[in-house]
Design a protein around this motif. Structure first.
Motif, PDB file in Angstrom:
ATOM      1  N   THR A  15       0.136 -30.522  25.928  1.00  0.00           N
ATOM      2  CA  THR A  15       0.411 -30.352  24.539  1.00  0.00           C
ATOM      3  C   THR A  15       0.131 -31.655  23.739  1.00  0.00           C
ATOM      4  N   GLN A  41       0.021 -22.395  23.827  1.00  0.00           N
ATOM      5  CA  GLN A  41       0.649 -21.003  24.043  1.00  0.00           C
ATOM      6  C   GLN A  41      -0.565 -20.109  24.278  1.00  0.00           C
ATOM      7  N   ALA A  55       2.488 -28.638  15.544  1.00  0.00           N
ATOM      8  CA  ALA A  55       2.425 -27.126  15.626  1.00  0.00           C
ATOM      9  C   ALA A  55       1.122 -26.460  16.248  1.00  0.00           C
ATOM     10  N   THR A 114      10.447 -23.305  28.023  1.00  0.00           N
ATOM     11  CA  THR A 114      10.063 -22.755  26.945  1.00  0.00           C
ATOM     12  C   THR A 114       8.877 -22.237  26.344  1.00  0.00           C
ATOM     13  N   SER A 115       8.624 -21.330  25.613  1.00  0.00           N
ATOM     14  CA  SER A 115       7.427 -21.007  25.170  1.00  0.00           C
ATOM     15  C   SER A 115       6.893 -21.976  23.993  1.00  0.00           C
ATOM     16  N   SER A 116       8.035 -22.592  23.335  1.00  0.00           N
ATOM     17  CA  SER A 116       7.516 -23.497  22.272  1.00  0.00           C
ATOM     18  C   SER A 116       7.115 -24.878  23.030  1.00  0.00           C
ATOM     19  N   VAL A 117       7.262 -25.170  24.269  1.00  0.00           N
ATOM     20  CA  VAL A 117       6.702 -26.414  25.006  1.00  0.00           C
ATOM     21  C   VAL A 117       8.036 -27.446  25.121  1.00  0.00           C
ATOM     22  N   VAL A 133       0.799 -27.013  19.821  1.00  0.00           N
ATOM     23  CA  VAL A 133       1.736 -26.141  20.625  1.00  0.00           C
ATOM     24  C   VAL A 133       0.956 -24.547  20.811  1.00  0.00           C
ATOM     25  N   LYS A 134       0.554 -24.150  19.557  1.00  0.00           N
ATOM     26  CA  LYS A 134      -0.122 -22.972  19.343  1.00  0.00           C
ATOM     27  C   LYS A 134      -1.171 -22.879  20.508  1.00  0.00           C
ATOM     28  N   LYS A 169       3.864 -17.511  28.863  1.00  0.00           N
ATOM     29  CA  LYS A 169       4.792 -16.386  28.419  1.00  0.00           C
ATOM     30  C   LYS A 169       5.573 -16.105  29.849  1.00  0.00           C
ATOM     31  N   LYS A 197       7.519 -32.277  15.009  1.00  0.00           N
ATOM     32  CA  LYS A 197       7.411 -30.997  15.393  1.00  0.00           C
ATOM     33  C   LYS A 197       6.383 -30.184  14.411  1.00  0.00           C
ATOM     34  N   ASP A 257      13.664 -29.021  20.176  1.00  0.00           N
ATOM     35  CA  ASP A 257      13.571 -29.789  18.944  1.00  0.00           C
ATOM     36  C   ASP A 257      14.064 -31.181  19.206  1.00  0.00           C
TER      37      ASP A 257
END
Lengths: 502, 216
Positions: free
Chosen positions: A487, A132, A125, A99-102, A128-129, A138, A121, A105
């Motif tokens: 991450t 990305q 943030a 997933t792009s959000s690594v 994670v950014k 992607k 989470k 939840d």
């Protein structure tokens, strides 16, 4: 080479390189206000000489990877199979991020439930950014998907299964189809530690390749021991590199085995005079489980070039709270099948003219699915020598074997829907083997020294000035390894700078 | 190659010692048994038969494929190879494997694959030999034997003169090899890379968010 640093880092893998670059960029010596003096040691070589051209690659790495001898080169590997090169496993990994959000939840809640670590989470943030953006996480463009990738998407949807596009970490990728886990990329298209290495070098970090760390050096500091440096072997000579802070980033196996050889861990596991006791050093090794399901079609399902990443996945949770998470991935629907692999495939005729006829198109017709099961709850132990043992009698083994059967059955259903002519049935598993490359937990973070090795700030519970940051620090495994480690390292440098180098 | 050692007795066959390349026997008729090299060559030619210009295993014997395969099979005992060889006489008629024609050899291998050999001991040995040989032959052939990367003294592949980024591609097309049979082109040559880079830049201009950067 100076022998006295603000920070010494053992291991120039994914986490080590991030910490080196970011601490150099954002940290300062709290007493002097000066930029940090940092040294990072790596047992493997540095394949970095020469001009790097986007989409073309780097001469040394282009030469190291020929695609022709079917292996990365044992000179660049530890016996455990982990990479032994500056940059670590990200120099040759599969680039899969799911997933792009690594993280999902329930990964965050699983960590907290496991050890009480305070990572959330929201806290993650920025990290994670950073992942990305810097690692370009992607999905691959639709234009490079193979017929096989598209068959998977259509079949999943027809079966009312949740099909999602897979995130990969690549830049300037030519989608040549000639890669996968274990190969350097000829074009340097795999997002890797290289940009951190370059940044660290720009900022004056000393990266010392072909320098094996033998022990962490500890000294008494009042009632508690403190880490004071690293004993290394370089060019046949042994020396001590001193640092005010010691960060160990040698990986899921390298970190606990180094600490055990240095005297930190359970009394019955350390192989040096014991410095501090913590039964969790080397324990709680959790990895994912994979039994691929292969299939063959009458017509080609791969092109001469392909995405080589897999394009999509189907997720199923076999347990509660994300336990037994199946990520069924279509990697084999676009990855390269080498001729010798096709020749010896279960689908190949025995020999002769029939085999010759089969071989004309076999490499384009063989595919399959990779059903990774993560958060298995099956735990192993790492020893001071780096071996991993798994107690096959633990209850979670029987549970995982059942999950595997379910995953295999689902793969069959999907592959049949995809129109496969034949689907292989893997032999029924009675034993759990553990992959080293996707594991976590062997020096995990948490609030209680009874169940963890480091606290939420990556600091050892038991030894001053010792920090640990790599896959071993992550309390529970999810899927794959590198994006998780990266991450967590992006998160770690922020806390470490705030705590020690602001 | 092995030095003198005793060959196992096998029912109704022969006794002898296997010396460098030859077996000297005292069986009826005084026939000599074949060498390891001959048996492996016969297996290879059956697994990969010649087909016109596509010379199969036989074509590459002049380039050393049998030595390469034999090296991979050095763990197979002499007596097992000889048992495999002599097992053909009972299975497909009269002669041992090496002396059979291509069709009979293929028939013998099919009998092994379908587990139809009468003598269970011979069947077990023959299957073991067949499977090991199949892996060795197909691996060697389909890894593009005899073409190899030219490497320098430190083991690094050598580059084309004047170009730091491109290594010498071994796939010269002078021989029909396993890659040709499989339609596999190996690593891209420079023109292929350039064409692909051009294509990916075109995609990068037209595809919206979600695509990997492609820098010039």
């Amino acid at each position: 080479m100076n022998n006295d640093y603000d920070v010494v880092i053992a291991g120039a893998g994914a986490a080590g390189c991030i910490l080196a670059a970011r601490l150099a960029e954002h940290g300062k010596n709290p007493r002097t206000g000066q930029p940090l003096r940092i040294a990072m040691m790596e047992a493997g070589p540095y394949l970095g000489q020469g001009e790097n051209r986007p989409g073309v690659g780097h001469p040394t790495r282009r030469q190291a990877n020929t695609f022709l001898n079917y292996e990365m080169g044992s000179r660049y590997l530890w016996p455990s199979g982990m990479a032994k090169v500056v940059g670590g496993s990200t120099m040759h990994w599969g680039t899969y991020g799911v997933t792009s959000s690594v993280f999902f939840d329930d990964d965050y809640s699983a960590w907290r439930d496991c050890t009480g670590v305070d990572w959330t989470k929201g806290d993650f943030a920025d990290a994670v950014k950073e992942t990305q953006e810097l690692w370009n996480l992607k999905p691959a463009p639709e234009e490079v998907l193979t017929r096989g990738n598209k068959l998977f998407i259509d079949a999943g949807r027809a079966l009312n299964l949740p099909v999602e596009r897979f995130a990969v970490a690549r830049k300037n990728c030519l989608f040549c189809g000639r890669c996968g886990a274990g190969h350097f990329c000829k074009y340097d298209a795999k997002s890797s530690s290289q940009h951190n290495i370059d940044r660290a070098l720009q900022l004056g970090v000393e990266i010392i390749p072909e320098c094996e760390v033998e022990k962490v050096v500890f000294e008494k500091n009042g009632a508690r021991p403190a880490a004071r440096g690293l004993q290394v072997r370089r060019n046949g000579n042994v020396e001590v590199i001193r640092g005010s802070k010691v960060i160990v980033s040698c990986g899921i196996i390298g970190t606990p085995s180094l600490l055990l050889r240095s005297g930190y861990g359970a009394s019955d596991k350390v192989t040096a005079p014991r410095v501090a006791e913590n039964v969790n050093v080397g324990r709680n090794f959790e990895s994912d489980s994979l039994v691929p399901v292969a299939a063959i079609w009458d017509e080609p399902i791969k092109s001469g070039t392909g995405s080589s990443t897999g394009a999509s996945y189907i997720r199923q949770d076999y347990g509660n709270n994300g336990e037994g998470r199946l990520i069924m991935q279509d990697y084999q629907m676009s990855a390269l099948t080498y001729p010798h692999e096709a020749a010896l495939s279960v689908f190949a005729p025995a020999f002769g003219g029939e085999h010759e006829q089969y071989m004309r198109t076999a490499t384009q017709r063989i595919g399959g699915l990779y059903p990774f099961i993560g958060k298995t709850g099956v735990l192993g132990e790492v020893s001071a020598t780096g071996s991993v043992t798994v107690d096959q009698n633990q209850p979670s083994v029987a549970r995982l074997l059942k999950w595997r059967e379910q995953a295999t059955a689902l793969c069959h259903e999907v592959l049949t829907k995809m129109g496969a002519t034949m689907v292989d049935t893997p032999a029924r598993q009675t034993y759990i083997g553990m992959s080293n490359t996707h594991a976590a937990g062997t020096c995990r973070a948490g609030e209680d020294p009874k169940t963890s090795v480091i606290n939420s700030n990556f600091e050892s519970h038991d030894i001053d000035d010792l920090l640990i940051c790599d896959a071993s620090a992550v309390p529970r495994q999810q899927q794959y390894g590198a994006m998780s480690t990266v991450t967590v390292a992006h998160y770690a440098w922020r806390r470490i700078v705030r705590r020690h180098f602001a | 190659m092995k030095t003198r050692r005793k060959v196992l007795k096998s029912a109704g066959a022969f006794v002898g010692t296997l010396v460098v390349g030859r077996v000297f026997v005292s069986a009826a008729g005084g026939a000599e048994a074949p060498t390891r090299s001959e048996i492996i060559s016969a297996i290879g030619c059956t697994l990969l038969p010649a087909n016109g210009e596509r010379g199969g295993y036989q074509l590459l014997e002049g380039h050393g494929i049998n030595e390469e395969v034999s090296n991979k099979l050095r763990a197979i005992r002499d007596e097992d190879l000889l048992a495999f060889n002599s097992g053909a006489a009972a299975a497909v008629g009269e002669k041992d494997f090496v002396k059979q024609d291509e069709q009979k050899r293929a028939a013998y291998l099919k009998t092994i694959v379908s587990k139809n050999l009468a003598d269970p001991k011979i069947a077990a040995v023959s299957e073991r030999v067949y499977r090991a040989a199949r892996v060795a032959v197909f691996t060697t052939y389909y890894q593009n034997f005899p073409e190899v990367i030219t490497r320098d003294a430190s083991g690094q592949p050598m580059t084309i003169a004047g170009d730091t980024h491109q290594i010498l591609n071994p796939n010269t097309k002078k021989l029909w090899t396993g890659w040709d049979q499989a339609g596999f082109s190996g690593t891209w040559r420079w023109p292929e890379e350039e064409a692909r880079r051009k294509e990916l830049r075109r995609i990068a201009k037209t595809v919206a968010p979600g695509f990997q950067r492609f820098e010039a």
